[in-house]
Design a protein around this motif. Structure first.
Motif, PDB file in Angstrom:
ATOM      1  N   GLN A   1       0.967  -1.221  -0.046  1.00 53.23           N
ATOM      2  CA  GLN A   1      -0.020   0.098   0.045  1.00 53.23           C
ATOM      3  C   GLN A   1       0.923   1.165   0.004  1.00 53.23           C
ATOM      4  OE1 GLN A   1      -2.271   0.667   3.606  1.00 53.23           O
ATOM      5  NE2 GLN A   1      -3.589   2.140   2.690  1.00 53.23           N
ATOM      6  N   GLU A   2       0.455   2.226  -0.718  1.00 49.80           N
ATOM      7  CA  GLU A   2       1.372   3.442  -1.045  1.00 49.80           C
ATOM      8  C   GLU A   2       0.501   4.642  -0.459  1.00 49.80           C
ATOM      9  OE1 GLU A   2       2.948   3.807  -4.618  1.00 49.80           O
ATOM     10  OE2 GLU A   2       3.720   2.258  -4.955  1.00 49.80           O
ATOM     11  N   GLN A   3       1.004   5.411   0.500  1.00 45.89           N
ATOM     12  CA  GLN A   3       0.402   6.533   0.774  1.00 45.89           C
ATOM     13  C   GLN A   3       1.249   7.850   0.821  1.00 45.89           C
ATOM     14  OE1 GLN A   3      -2.918   6.921   2.179  1.00 45.89           O
ATOM     15  NE2 GLN A   3      -2.314   8.848   2.128  1.00 45.89           N
ATOM     16  N   PRO A   4       0.752   8.859   0.117  1.00 43.82           N
ATOM     17  CA  PRO A   4       1.383  10.098   0.205  1.00 43.82           C
ATOM     18  C   PRO A   4       1.131  10.765   1.367  1.00 43.82           C
ATOM     19  CG  PRO A   4      -0.563  10.243  -1.583  1.00 43.82           C
ATOM     20  CD  PRO A   4      -0.190   8.752  -0.867  1.00 43.82           C
ATOM     21  N   LEU A   5       2.152  11.532   1.922  1.00 39.35           N
ATOM     22  CA  LEU A   5       1.852  12.084   3.273  1.00 39.35           C
ATOM     23  C   LEU A   5       2.500  13.632   3.329  1.00 39.35           C
ATOM     24  CD1 LEU A   5       0.446  11.574   5.933  1.00 39.35           C
ATOM     25  CD2 LEU A   5       2.806  10.784   6.638  1.00 39.35           C
ATOM     26  N   GLU A   6       1.978  14.504   3.604  1.00 38.89           N
ATOM     27  CA  GLU A   6       2.549  15.946   3.849  1.00 38.89           C
ATOM     28  C   GLU A   6       3.059  15.996   5.034  1.00 38.89           C
ATOM     29  OE1 GLU A   6       1.758  20.514   2.990  1.00 38.89           O
ATOM     30  OE2 GLU A   6       0.123  19.436   3.633  1.00 38.89           O
ATOM     31  N   VAL A   7       4.334  16.350   5.269  1.00 40.31           N
ATOM     32  CA  VAL A   7       4.884  16.280   6.709  1.00 40.31           C
ATOM     33  C   VAL A   7       5.709  17.576   6.763  1.00 40.31           C
ATOM     34  CG1 VAL A   7       5.126  13.728   6.478  1.00 40.31           C
ATOM     35  CG2 VAL A   7       7.174  15.217   5.775  1.00 40.31           C
ATOM     36  N   CYS A   8       6.175  17.935   8.012  1.00 45.32           N
ATOM     37  CA  CYS A   8       6.821  19.053   8.290  1.00 45.32           C
ATOM     38  C   CYS A   8       8.284  18.940   8.410  1.00 45.32           C
ATOM     39  CB  CYS A   8       6.473  19.795   9.850  1.00 45.32           C
ATOM     40  SG  CYS A   8       4.625  20.068   9.794  1.00 45.32           S
ATOM     41  N   CYS A   9       9.270  19.700   7.738  1.00 41.84           N
ATOM     42  CA  CYS A   9      10.497  19.384   7.505  1.00 41.84           C
ATOM     43  C   CYS A   9      11.258  19.443   9.141  1.00 41.84           C
ATOM     44  CB  CYS A   9      11.175  20.527   6.685  1.00 41.84           C
ATOM     45  SG  CYS A   9      11.209  22.276   7.646  1.00 41.84           S
ATOM     46  N   GLU A  10      10.403  20.047  10.033  1.00 38.28           N
ATOM     47  CA  GLU A  10      11.021  19.754  11.194  1.00 38.28           C
ATOM     48  C   GLU A  10      10.613  18.730  11.995  1.00 38.28           C
ATOM     49  OE1 GLU A  10       9.618  24.113  10.426  1.00 38.28           O
ATOM     50  OE2 GLU A  10       8.892  22.124  10.421  1.00 38.28           O
ATOM     51  N   GLU A  11       9.864  17.824  11.578  1.00 40.56           N
ATOM     52  CA  GLU A  11       9.754  16.540  12.314  1.00 40.56           C
ATOM     53  C   GLU A  11      10.547  15.685  12.484  1.00 40.56           C
ATOM     54  OE1 GLU A  11       4.677  16.704  12.201  1.00 40.56           O
ATOM     55  OE2 GLU A  11       5.660  16.324  10.390  1.00 40.56           O
TER      56      GLU A  11
ATOM     57  N   GLU B   1      11.653  20.104  -7.784  1.00 40.61           N
ATOM     58  CA  GLU B   1      10.674  21.320  -7.535  1.00 40.61           C
ATOM     59  C   GLU B   1       9.329  21.239  -8.070  1.00 40.61           C
ATOM     60  OE1 GLU B   1      13.189  24.613  -8.932  1.00 40.61           O
ATOM     61  OE2 GLU B   1      14.636  24.402  -7.458  1.00 40.61           O
ATOM     62  N   ASN B   2       9.289  20.340  -8.950  1.00 43.89           N
ATOM     63  CA  ASN B   2       7.870  20.325  -9.806  1.00 43.89           C
ATOM     64  C   ASN B   2       7.083  19.407  -8.896  1.00 43.89           C
ATOM     65  OD1 ASN B   2       8.866  21.898 -12.094  1.00 43.89           O
ATOM     66  ND2 ASN B   2       9.732  20.108 -13.071  1.00 43.89           N
ATOM     67  N   GLY B   3       7.482  18.669  -8.211  1.00 49.56           N
ATOM     68  CA  GLY B   3       6.556  17.888  -7.249  1.00 49.56           C
ATOM     69  C   GLY B   3       6.385  16.485  -8.002  1.00 49.56           C
ATOM     70  N   ASP B   4       6.865  16.329  -9.174  1.00 46.46           N
ATOM     71  CA  ASP B   4       6.302  14.748  -9.939  1.00 46.46           C
ATOM     72  C   ASP B   4       6.980  13.595  -9.189  1.00 46.46           C
ATOM     73  OD1 ASP B   4       5.293  16.421 -11.747  1.00 46.46           O
ATOM     74  OD2 ASP B   4       7.115  16.678 -12.913  1.00 46.46           O
ATOM     75  N   PHE B   5       8.074  13.900  -8.569  1.00 43.48           N
ATOM     76  CA  PHE B   5       8.718  12.799  -7.793  1.00 43.48           C
ATOM     77  C   PHE B   5       8.807  12.910  -6.383  1.00 43.48           C
ATOM     78  CE2 PHE B   5      12.474  11.138  -5.731  1.00 43.48           C
ATOM     79  CZ  PHE B   5      12.338   9.331  -5.988  1.00 43.48           C
ATOM     80  N   LEU B   6       8.372  11.658  -5.574  1.00 45.28           N
ATOM     81  CA  LEU B   6       8.134  11.909  -4.147  1.00 45.28           C
ATOM     82  C   LEU B   6       9.171  10.830  -3.373  1.00 45.28           C
ATOM     83  CD1 LEU B   6       4.423  12.042  -3.271  1.00 45.28           C
ATOM     84  CD2 LEU B   6       5.902  13.878  -3.688  1.00 45.28           C
ATOM     85  N   PRO B   7      10.052  11.385  -2.446  1.00 46.23           N
ATOM     86  CA  PRO B   7      10.842  10.622  -1.978  1.00 46.23           C
ATOM     87  C   PRO B   7      10.210   9.498  -1.001  1.00 46.23           C
ATOM     88  CG  PRO B   7      11.010  12.645  -0.724  1.00 46.23           C
ATOM     89  CD  PRO B   7      10.106  12.767  -1.995  1.00 46.23           C
TER      90      PRO B   7
END
Length: 209
Positions: free
Chosen positions: A137-147, A191-197
């Motif tokens: 299962q793949e889940q995109p997730l927005e996170v804070c850089c400080e976390e 920068e384009n957001g096409d690739f997520l780590p």
């Protein structure tokens, strides 16, 4: 020695979800505030209007970054220094002229009252892809850089309540859960957001040497 309490970080999107008169958050000068108790205390007061209109938004432009107080200006009529409130006067701002019906015994104004603080606003957020290698299962997730990764794990629990039973890896290397993604070498240069780590989760009972 007791551990220092780490503040909780929020994304702008998380703040924006608290945008009703019954649940109102704002952010300013890098801090997130829950003003719901203030709104309840002053229920029906017309001075709440500018605050309610900005529910879920950043209002840093209301404040002087140096003094942490509301912006001021020289009143052209009186020549006196007064608070600058282009959206209209709000709670705890004194009236332009002395009045006997204005109570000034409220103590600290809400914008400098730590009781309303709930955390810090992230200086930068990033999207990652979390892949469960057991279920794929793949889940995109927005996170804070400080976390830290451990704090990101807490975010991910709503998608997988057993996330703590997995080893978190990036490029086949186990992540240090007490460090941030960048400290673990996980960066997003697209920068384009096409690739997520990606961060891969390996169930501990299924690990191989």
């Amino acid at each position: 020695m007791a551990e220092m309490h780490r503040p909780k970080y929020f994304t702008p999107k998380e703040v924006s979800l608290h945008n009703t008169i019954d649940d109102i958050w704002v952010s300013y000068l890098g801090t997130v505030y829950n003003l719901t108790p203030l709104v309840n205390e002053h229920n029906g007061d017309v001075l709440l209007r500018p605050i309610v209109e900005c529910a879920g938004k950043d209002i840093s432009h209301w404040f002087d970054p140096k003094t942490k107080d509301v912006q001021t200006h020289i009143d052209p009529l009186s020549g006196c220094v007064k608070y600058y409130t282009p959206r209209g006067r709000f709670v705890h701002i004194p009236p332009p002229c002395p009045r006997t019906d204005w109570a000034n015994d409220f103590g600290r104004p809400w914008w400098s009252d730590g009781r309303y603080e709930v955390g810090l606003l992230s200086a930068r957020t990033l999207w990652i892809q979390i892949i469960n290698m057991l279920t794929y299962q793949e889940q995109p997730l927005e996170v804070c850089c400080e976390e830290t990764v451990e704090e990101i794990l807490q975010r991910y629990l709503k998608y997988n309540s057993h996330a703590g039973s997995y080893t978190w890896k990036h490029d086949c290397q186990a992540l240090d859960m007490s460090r941030t993604l960048s400290e673990n070498g996980v960066v997003n240069d697209d920068e384009n957001g096409d690739f997520l780590p990606s961060v891969c989760l390996y169930f501990n009972d299924d690990l191989t040497e």
